[in-house]
Enzyme design. Structure first.
Site, PDB file in Angstrom:
ATOM      1  N   HIS A  78       0.822  -1.219   0.000  1.00  0.00           N
ATOM      2  CA  HIS A  78       0.000   0.000   0.000  1.00  0.00           C
ATOM      3  C   HIS A  78       0.854   1.266   0.000  1.00  0.00           C
ATOM      4  CE1 HIS A  78      -3.469  -2.678   1.630  1.00  0.00           C
ATOM      5  NE2 HIS A  78      -3.407  -2.688   0.309  1.00  0.00           N
ATOM      6  N   GLU A  92     -14.059  -8.185  -7.256  1.00  0.00           N
ATOM      7  CA  GLU A  92     -13.944  -9.101  -6.114  1.00  0.00           C
ATOM      8  C   GLU A  92     -14.968 -10.203  -6.303  1.00  0.00           C
ATOM      9  OE1 GLU A  92     -11.956  -9.657  -3.320  1.00  0.00           O
ATOM     10  OE2 GLU A  92     -13.306 -11.367  -3.118  1.00  0.00           O
ATOM     11  N   ASP A  99      -3.517  -8.542  -7.326  1.00  0.00           N
ATOM     12  CA  ASP A  99      -3.147  -8.964  -5.969  1.00  0.00           C
ATOM     13  C   ASP A  99      -3.941 -10.212  -5.573  1.00  0.00           C
ATOM     14  OD1 ASP A  99      -2.293  -8.969  -3.332  1.00  0.00           O
ATOM     15  OD2 ASP A  99      -3.583  -7.315  -2.706  1.00  0.00           O
TER      16      ASP A  99
END
Ligand code: SAM
Length: 285
Positions: A18, A120, A166
């Site tokens: 991050h 997602e 990711d």
């Protein structure tokens, strides 16, 4: 799909990922032209550090908690400000109880003209993400397979921006999948910026991944790694890696100081190893 990022949110790997993500977005903001972020494996958006999952592992205590409590020098503080400001904004009472995942951090750094597509697949995380982004016209949550999204959404119409990949690394062969996905996306959008995360558990496996990536011969591929000083018997996550393709030109120079500084904090001063090298051209620190 068993992976739940809530167990790991804010851990040392999230901090490095991050911090780098926030630097890339900060540089994308340098020019007025709009950019788009495609987050292929976005997670739930925001994580409750006082919740059951985070409480079971307490990984955030060795990550974001340690960073927030660290005595940072001024240059490091300035480089981390966009990231740490986003964390602080979620915790207005001061105590650290909430942590922004990649879509929430991105959201904090979007300007009115910029866009985010966050994918997602796990239903609970997808619902939380959708709630988080609802009402923000700049951002969209989509419950689709991130690997499919990667090919479907590049190049974005803005022709500027970042793809963050990711994945949870639950399945064998995900490092190869990452290499193939990058190759396919880069063919469609060679000027895009890509940030790929990978776990470092077995350094032989990572070396093979890096060799395969090098064979793609994509110019401007930066390898960023931090390996903690843990015993070799520890089969858990020993280190964290990121591949940045077409990174903003100042990222290398920034990470030359920031990566060792993060390493010192996250390993409590014990020896840790950092790598910052171009896959083509091999500049190693
Ligand atoms: C490592 S976490 C993401 C963390 C997030 N990027 C962050 O930095 O805050 C990986 C996420 O991918 C999700 N996921 C797993 N397989 C997926 C797929 N095929 N497509 C999209 N999401 C997937 C998992 O449910 C999990 O939330």
């Amino acid at each position: 799909m068993n992976y739940r990022h809530a167990y790991h949110a804010g851990n040392f790997a999230d901090v490095v990922k991050h911090a780098v993500l926030a630097r890339v977005l900060t540089h994308l903001r340098d020019k007025p032209a709009a950019f788009r972020v495609i987050d292929t494996h976005a997670g739930a958006g925001v994580y409750d550090l006082s919740g059951i999952e985070a409480g079971k592992t307490l990984e955030w205590r060795d990550g974001i908690d340690r960073l927030i409590g660290a005595d940072l020098d001024q240059p490091a503080r300035a480089l981390l400000a966009p990231y740490l400001d986003a964390v602080a904004a979620l915790n207005p009472a001061g105590a650290l109880t909430a942590y922004p995942g990649s879509p929430a951090l991105t959201q904090a750094l979007l300007r009115p003209q910029d866009r985010l597509i966050a994918c997602e697949l796990e239903p609970q995380a997808a619902a939380a993400l959708s709630n988080r982004l609802r009402g923000d016209a700049r951002a969209k949550a989509v419950a689709i397979d991130g690997w499919t999204a990667l090919t479907a959404y590049v190049p974005p119409k803005e022709r500027r921006g970042l793809v963050l990949v990711d994945p949870p690394f639950e399945q064998p062969g995900e490092l190869s999948r990452l290499t193939q996905a990058l190759a396919a996306a880069h063919r469609k959008w060679p000027t895009g910026c890509y940030l790929l995360w990978y776990p470092i558990k077995d350094t032989t496996e990572v070396a093979s991944f890096v060799r395969k990536l090098s064979r793609l011969a994509i110019a401007k591929t930066l390898r960023i790694e931090l390996i903690l000083a843990t015993s070799t018997e520890d089969k858990g996550l020993r280190g964290t890696g990121l591949i940045a393709v077409n990174p903003p030109w100042r990222l290398y120079e920034e990470l030359e100081s920031l990566l060792p500084a993060l390493g010192n904090i996250l390993s409590r001063g014990a020896a840790c190893r950092t790598t910052l090298s171009w896959l083509t051209g091999e500049i190693t620190t």
